[in-house]
Design a protein around this motif. Structure first.
Motif, mmCIF file in Angstrom:
data_model
loop_
_atom_site.group_PDB
_atom_site.id
_atom_site.type_symbol
_atom_site.label_atom_id
_atom_site.label_comp_id
_atom_site.label_asym_id
_atom_site.label_seq_id
_atom_site.Cartn_x
_atom_site.Cartn_y
_atom_site.Cartn_z
ATOM 1 N N PHE A 149 55.068 46.789 14.483
ATOM 2 C CA PHE A 149 54.675 48.180 14.228
ATOM 3 C C PHE A 149 54.219 48.861 15.517
ATOM 4 N N HIS A 150 53.524 48.116 16.368
ATOM 5 C CA HIS A 150 53.052 48.683 17.640
ATOM 6 C C HIS A 150 54.230 49.126 18.511
ATOM 7 N N LEU A 151 55.257 48.305 18.564
ATOM 8 C CA LEU A 151 56.410 48.644 19.387
ATOM 9 C C LEU A 151 57.240 49.757 18.765
ATOM 10 N N ARG A 152 57.355 49.735 17.448
ATOM 11 C CA ARG A 152 58.219 50.702 16.775
ATOM 12 C C ARG A 152 57.569 52.085 16.641
ATOM 13 N N VAL A 153 56.287 52.090 16.264
ATOM 14 C CA VAL A 153 55.625 53.347 15.934
ATOM 15 C C VAL A 153 54.427 53.625 16.829
ATOM 16 N N GLY A 154 53.585 52.625 17.019
ATOM 17 C CA GLY A 154 52.409 52.787 17.862
ATOM 18 C C GLY A 154 51.105 52.749 17.090
ATOM 19 N N ASP A 155 51.048 53.381 15.924
ATOM 20 C CA ASP A 155 49.825 53.426 15.133
ATOM 21 C C ASP A 155 49.865 52.303 14.101
ATOM 22 N N VAL A 156 49.329 51.128 14.468
ATOM 23 C CA VAL A 156 49.415 49.946 13.611
ATOM 24 C C VAL A 156 48.614 50.144 12.330
ATOM 25 N N ARG A 157 47.398 50.668 12.429
ATOM 26 C CA ARG A 157 46.554 50.823 11.241
ATOM 27 C C ARG A 157 47.204 51.736 10.206
ATOM 28 N N LYS A 158 47.775 52.836 10.668
ATOM 29 C CA LYS A 158 48.426 53.761 9.748
ATOM 30 C C LYS A 158 49.602 53.088 9.061
ATOM 31 N N GLN A 159 50.377 52.327 9.810
ATOM 32 C CA GLN A 159 51.531 51.645 9.232
ATOM 33 C C GLN A 159 51.107 50.618 8.188
ATOM 34 N N LEU A 160 50.047 49.883 8.470
ATOM 35 C CA LEU A 160 49.577 48.884 7.504
ATOM 36 C C LEU A 160 49.071 49.563 6.238
ATOM 37 N N ARG A 161 48.362 50.692 6.390
ATOM 38 C CA ARG A 161 47.883 51.421 5.204
ATOM 39 C C ARG A 161 49.056 51.907 4.359
ATOM 40 N N GLU A 162 50.118 52.344 5.008
ATOM 41 C CA GLU A 162 51.267 52.875 4.283
ATOM 42 C C GLU A 162 52.112 51.781 3.627
ATOM 43 N N HIS A 163 52.084 50.589 4.198
ATOM 44 C CA HIS A 163 52.973 49.532 3.727
ATOM 45 C C HIS A 163 52.292 48.506 2.826
ATOM 46 N N VAL A 164 50.983 48.552 2.690
ATOM 47 C CA VAL A 164 50.288 47.621 1.797
ATOM 48 C C VAL A 164 49.902 48.359 0.529
ATOM 49 N N HIS A 165 50.511 48.004 -0.592
ATOM 50 C CA HIS A 165 50.230 48.649 -1.864
ATOM 51 C C HIS A 165 48.940 48.082 -2.458
ATOM 52 N N PRO A 166 48.141 48.911 -3.143
ATOM 53 C CA PRO A 166 46.876 48.427 -3.716
ATOM 54 C C PRO A 166 47.020 47.251 -4.670
ATOM 55 N N ARG A 167 48.207 47.064 -5.251
ATOM 56 C CA ARG A 167 48.350 45.953 -6.183
ATOM 57 C C ARG A 167 48.240 44.588 -5.495
ATOM 58 N N ALA A 168 48.218 44.586 -4.159
ATOM 59 C CA ALA A 168 47.997 43.323 -3.448
ATOM 60 C C ALA A 168 46.669 42.702 -3.861
ATOM 61 N N ALA A 169 45.747 43.532 -4.365
ATOM 62 C CA ALA A 169 44.453 43.018 -4.815
ATOM 63 C C ALA A 169 44.605 42.005 -5.936
ATOM 64 N N LEU A 170 45.750 42.019 -6.634
ATOM 65 C CA LEU A 170 45.986 41.035 -7.692
ATOM 66 C C LEU A 170 45.981 39.610 -7.148
ATOM 67 N N GLY A 171 46.227 39.472 -5.844
ATOM 68 C CA GLY A 171 46.231 38.142 -5.246
ATOM 69 C C GLY A 171 44.898 37.431 -5.359
ATOM 70 N N ALA A 172 43.817 38.208 -5.491
ATOM 71 C CA ALA A 172 42.493 37.599 -5.617
ATOM 72 C C ALA A 172 42.382 36.736 -6.867
ATOM 73 N N GLY A 173 43.232 36.986 -7.847
ATOM 74 C CA GLY A 173 43.215 36.182 -9.063
ATOM 75 C C GLY A 173 43.589 34.739 -8.836
ATOM 76 N N TYR A 174 44.171 34.447 -7.670
ATOM 77 C CA TYR A 174 44.547 33.058 -7.366
ATOM 78 C C TYR A 174 43.318 32.163 -7.257
ATOM 79 N N ALA A 175 42.135 32.748 -7.179
ATOM 80 C CA ALA A 175 40.911 31.944 -7.116
ATOM 81 C C ALA A 175 40.823 30.976 -8.290
#
Length: 319
Positions: free
Chosen positions: A218-244
């Motif tokens: 993302f740094h090489l392609r766009v430059g703003d890594v934090r913005k890219q991660l916010r745009e590409h990580v969907h909130p449903r990733a929080a379901l992964g916490a159920g693996y506990a």
């Protein structure tokens, strides 16, 4: 660490290369380094014999047979800085003119012969597979990128030479100076005394490498890594916490018995390819659309797995 080898080599190589070259060339350099960082693991091809001997039994029995057979040659013949120093230039020479190809064939044939003298037919067979795969990878890299001989040589040697260092945390340590009878490490490096926490730490290290590689891209392609991660990580990733809850069901994993944990926690990444709730217009109705890009699938899945590992570790420690 099989995937971690490629991720680390790609991230480091591309990050350094972007200081000197264009984005596309830096990415190509990183990809080639990442590919060659996985080439030493072709010695795992011998492990299929273990599967043939085990037959079609249970999945865990077959997995144990696979790894048990691989240990006969794994991290020996191809996991060597000496071999990397010879094979790397030889692979690049195979992409040049006819006399340089002849020199390459001579060097690679010498590696196979030395492996036969040192490790018998098995060692020679593993080295032959390594030589063939490495040569093909170099020819493809030469034809599909604009890297010159010097840049290609740097990427190939860096990838090959970086691989053994990633294997010092799991299994038997590599034979860094094969075929020389010199031992650098007598046992693997243990990060934590508790065997389960040690496995989780190693798995966490691999996840860190995955996020590092994604961030570099993302740094090489766009430059703003934090913005890219916010745009590409969907909130449903929080379901992964159920693996506990898996900590209450599967046996505590260790480096010796890790398959159930590794396979099941990676399955949590399927969250990344699920449907995305997307309102076309005010309720009703609400329609479902798939996540738009493979990058979003990957990042959301990785985030789910990361949360799953953290939640599992918390349950293991405090439950």
């Amino acid at each position: 660490m099989m995937v971690g080898h490629a991720l680390l080599a790609f991230g480091l190589a591309a990050l350094v290369a972007q200081r000197f070259w264009s984005t596309e060339r830096a990415l190509a350099f990183g990809v080639v380094a990442g590919v060659f960082a996985t080439v030493p693991d072709v010695d795992m091809t011998y492990a299929v014999i273990g599967l043939a001997q085990a037959g079609f039994g249970g999945v865990w029995e077959m997995t144990a047979a696979f790894w048990g057979s691989s240990h006969l040659v794994h991290r020996a013949v191809t996991h060597s800085l000496v071999v990397a120093a010879i094979a790397g230039p030889a692979f690049v020479l195979a992409t040049r003119n006819w006399w340089q190809k002849s020199l390459s064939a001579g060097l690679l044939s010498a590696l196979v012969w030395v492996s036969f003298v040192t490790s018998g037919f098995l060692g020679a067979g593993v080295m032959l597979v390594f030589v063939v795969v490495g040569t093909v990878a170099a020819l493809v890299a030469d034809s599909r990128t604009d890297l010159g001989p010097g840049a290609l040589l740097l990427a190939v040697v860096f990838g090959l030479a970086s691989h053994p260092f990633g294997d010092v945390f799991t299994g038997a340590p590599p034979q860094f100076f094969y075929p020389l009878d010199v031992t650098l490490l007598h046992s693997r490096i243990t990060l934590l005394p508790d065997p389960t926490l040690n496995l989780l730490a190693i798995f966490g290290l691999e996840l860190v490498l995955a996020w590092f590689a994604v961030s570099v891209y993302f740094h090489l392609r766009v430059g703003d890594v934090r913005k890219q991660l916010r745009e590409h990580v969907h909130p449903r990733a929080a379901l992964g916490a159920g693996y506990a809850l898996a900590a209450l069901v599967i046996p505590a994993p260790t480096l010796s018995v890790s398959y159930q944990f590794v396979f099941s926690v990676l399955a949590v990444g399927a969250v990344g390819v699920g449907p995305q709730l997307h309102p076309e217009r005010p309720f009703p109705p609400v329609r479902f659309r798939p996540v738009r890009t493979p990058a979003a699938w990957l990042c959301t899945g990785m985030a789910a797995v990361t949360l799953g590992v953290v939640a599992y570790a918390g349950m293991y420690l405090f439950a």
